[in-house]
Design an enzyme around this catalytic site. Structure first.
Site, PDB file in Angstrom:
ATOM      1  N   HIS B 175       0.788  -1.239   0.000  1.00 10.40           N
ATOM      2  CA  HIS B 175       0.000   0.000   0.000  1.00 10.40           C
ATOM      3  C   HIS B 175       0.815   1.281   0.000  1.00 10.40           C
ATOM      4  CE1 HIS B 175      -3.810  -2.096   0.286  1.00 10.40           C
ATOM      5  NE2 HIS B 175      -3.371  -2.810   1.305  1.00 10.40           N
ATOM      6  N   ARG B 219     -11.138  -5.390   8.406  1.00 15.33           N
ATOM      7  CA  ARG B 219     -10.246  -5.285   7.242  1.00 15.33           C
ATOM      8  C   ARG B 219      -8.780  -5.316   7.705  1.00 15.33           C
ATOM      9  NH1 ARG B 219      -9.235  -6.956   2.543  1.00 15.33           N
ATOM     10  NH2 ARG B 219      -7.391  -7.446   3.696  1.00 15.33           N
ATOM     11  N   CYS B 223      -5.918  -8.021   6.831  1.00 15.04           N
ATOM     12  CA  CYS B 223      -4.627  -7.643   6.241  1.00 15.04           C
ATOM     13  C   CYS B 223      -3.488  -8.338   6.990  1.00 15.04           C
ATOM     14  CB  CYS B 223      -4.423  -6.130   6.315  1.00 15.04           C
ATOM     15  SG  CYS B 223      -5.125  -5.229   4.914  1.00 15.04           S
TER      16      CYS B 223
END
Lengths: 202, 262
Positions: B175, B219, B223
Site C-alpha cells: 500500500h 479489514r 490484512c
C-alpha cells in the site's frame, strides 16, 4: 503481554502517548499489547531481524550504505545451494507452487505444503490473466538460458532476494523456510525450462 | 476460484483489467442498490433497542459529538475521549458504550465481534454500518487537536512501514505504491491522499464474495492475517493507530460507506 481490556479503562489510558515521532519503546509497547497468538501465526513473528529492522527504519534502503553492504554480503554468504548440484526440478509441480497462495497464515493448515504465491505479484505463464503487478513480469524468463551463473543468480533471488536487493518487497523463500529445496527446484524449472508455459507464446 | 473469475473477466471486462474488473461491472449493475441497506436498518434498530442488565438503549452513547448524536460522528473517528483518556476507533467506542450504558460484559462482547463466512452478521457490524450511513457524504475529518491524537498518527505511520514475519511484509509492501494490484485486486496507495480517501471512505463495505458487511477493524485484522502476522486485537493500539494514519491521510475526502466490494 498486556491484556487489552482486562483491567478496563486504567489500561486504555496507556494509549495516551506524547505527540511527535513514535519512539521505538512506544512502538514495541504498542506491538506487544495489540497482537495475540493466532494458530501458527504467533507473536514472536513480530521480532524483526537485522534486515527487517534496517529496511523498516529507512522505509526503502538503509540510510547507512556500509550497513546495507554488510547485510547484503551476510545474506549472500548464507545462501544454500542444492546439495546435489541440480538446480532444475519439475516445471509442472513448479506451476502448482507458483499458483498456490496459501502457507503460514493463521488460517492455513500447517500440515499442507506452503505455496510460493508467485502470481500475486508477477506475470508468468501468458495464459494466466489473474496476475499481480507488484513485481516485474517474468514471462519468457527462460530466454536467459541455463548457464551456471544464471542458475545460481535465479536460485539466489528465490532463496534470499535481499542478498541482491536488500529491501526488496519479495519474501525470502529459502532463507525463511517458506519453500523446500525441492519446491524451489520446481519453481526454477517453471521459470527456466523451455517446455514450461512461462516460456511459450500465447 | 480465481481461475473462474479470470475467465469471466476475460469475457466481460478486459478493458477494465487494471481496475476491479468484474466487480466494477457488478457495481454498475447494482447502481445505488447495496445489500448493506438491510444491515443499516438492523443497526439503527439495535441502537434504539434496550439491552443488557440495565435494559438500556445506546441513545446516551457519546460518539464525540455529544450523547446520542450520530449524524456525522463516524467521519470524525478515531478521536480522543476524556472519559477513557484514550484515542478510540468507533468499534471500541461502541463496545465501551455497551458496557457503560447497558452493563454488558466486555469478554462476551469480544467473543465474536465479527461474523464468520456464512453468518448473518453481528450486532457490532450492524451498528457500525448504520453509523457509517449516518456519515454518508460527510467530510472525513478525524480529530487531531489533542496530543494523543497526533501521537497516534505518528505511531500509525511507524507501524505502516514495520516489516516483520516470515514473509517480511509490512502494510507498505502492498500500500505505498499507486497503480499496483495483487492478482486482479487493485491496491490503494494509502500514503496518497486521494487513494486513502477513496479507500478509507468506503469502509465498512458489503463484500460480495462473502455476502456480509465488513468493518475497517475487520479489514485490518484480515490484512495482518495475509501478512502472516499474529492476530490483531479489536480496538488495540495498533488498530487505532493505523486507522488514525489512514483517516488523517484521507482527511478532506468524502465518506461513501457503506461501500460495495469484491
Amino acid at each position: 503481554m498486556r491484556p487489552l481490556f482486562g483491567a478496563g479503562i486504567a489500561l486504555i489510558s496507556a494509549f495516551t502517548l506524547s505527540s511527535g515521532v513514535a519512539s521505538s519503546e512506544q512502538l514495541d509497547a504498542a506491538l506487544a499489547g495489540s497482537f495475540i497468538d493466532n494458530g501458527q501465526a504467533t507473536v514472536d513473528r513480530l521480532q524483526q531481524d537485522a534486515v527487517q529492522a534496517a529496511c523498516h527504519q529507512s522505509r526503502t534502503q538503509p540510510a547507512d550504505a556500509a550497513l546495507a553492504a554488510t547485510l547484503r554480503q551476510q545474506r549472500l554468504d548464507a545462501v544454500v545451494f542444492p546439495a546435489d548440484g541440480n538446480f532444475l526440478g519439475d516445471w509442472q509441480r513448479g506451476a502448482e507452487v507458483a499458483d498456490n497462495g496459501r502457507g503460514l497464515q493463521s488460517s492455513d493448515d500447517p500440515a499442507q505444503p506452503n505455496g510460493g504465491n508467485c502470481y500475486a505479484c508477477h506475470q508468468l505463464a501468458p495464459d494466466e490473466v489473474a496476475y499481480g503487478t507488484l513485481g516485474p513480469a517474468l514471462t519468457g524468463y527462460g530466454a536467459r538460458g541455463q548457464s551456471e551463473p544464471m542458475l545460481r543468480y535465479t536460485w539466489t533471488k528465490l532463496w534470499d532476494t535481499h542478498a541482491y536487493n536488500l529491501c526488496s518487497h519479495m519474501p525470502r523463500f529459502g532463507a525463511q523456510g517458506i519453500l523446500t529445496e525441492q519446491q524451489l527446484k520446481d519453481i526454477m524449472a517453471f521459470l527456466l525450462d523451455p517446455a514450461s508455459p512461462v516460456n511459450q507464446d500465447l | 476460484m480465481i481461475k473462474k473469475w479470470a475467465w469471466l473477466i476475460g469475457i466481460l471486462a478486459m478493458p477494465a483489467l487494471s481496475d476491479d474488473g468484474i466487480f466494477d461491472e457488478y457495481r454498475d449493475l447494482m447502481g445505488d442498490d447495496n445489500p448493506a441497506i438491510f444491515v443499516i436498518d438492523e443497526g439503527e434498530a439495535l441502537w434504539f433497542e434496550p439491552q443488557g442488565p440495565r435494559s438500556a438503549s445506546l441513545e446516551g452513547c457519546d460518539l464525540g459529538l455529544g450523547p446520542g448524536v450520530t449524524a456525522g460522528a463516524y467521519a470524525r473517528f478515531p478521536r480522543y475521549f476524556e472519559d477513557t483518556d484514550a484515542v478510540m476507533d468507533i468499534e471500541s467506542r461502541l463496545l465501551y458504550c455497551m458496557q457503560q450504558l447497558q452493563g454488558r460484559d466486555r469478554d462476551a462482547l469480544l467473543a465474536k465481534p465479527y461474523s464468520l463466512r456464512g453468518d448473518m452478521g453481528t450486532e457490532l457490524e450492524a451498528l457500525v454500518t448504520w453509523l457509517a450511513a449516518e456519515s454518508e457524504d460527510a467530510v472525513i475529518a478525524p480529530e487531531q487537536a489533542h496530543p494523543s491524537e497526533r501521537a497516534m498518527y505518528a505511531l500509525g505511520e511507524e507501524i505502516f512501514f514495520y516489516r516483520a514475519g516470515p514473509h517480511d511484509f509490512s502494510c507498505a509492501t502492498c500500500h505505498e505504491q499507486s497503480g499496483m494490484r495483487i492478482r486482479l485486486q487493485a491496491l490503494p496507495n494509502l500514503t496518497n491522499h486521494d487513494e486513502a480517501a477513496e479507500a478509507f471512505g468506503s469502509w465498512p463495505a458489503y463484500r460480495i464474495s462473502e455476502g456480509l458487511v465488513r468493518t475497517m477493524g475487520w479489514r485490518l485484522q484480515d490484512c495482518f492475517r495475509q501478512q502472516r502476522w499474529p492476530g490483531l486485537k479489536l480496538g488495540s493500539e495498533v488498530s487505532v493507530a493505523l486507522q488514525t494514519y489512514m483517516a488523517v491521510n484521507a482527511a478532506g475526502g468524502v465518506m461513501t460507506a457503506p461501500g460495495l466490494k469484491r
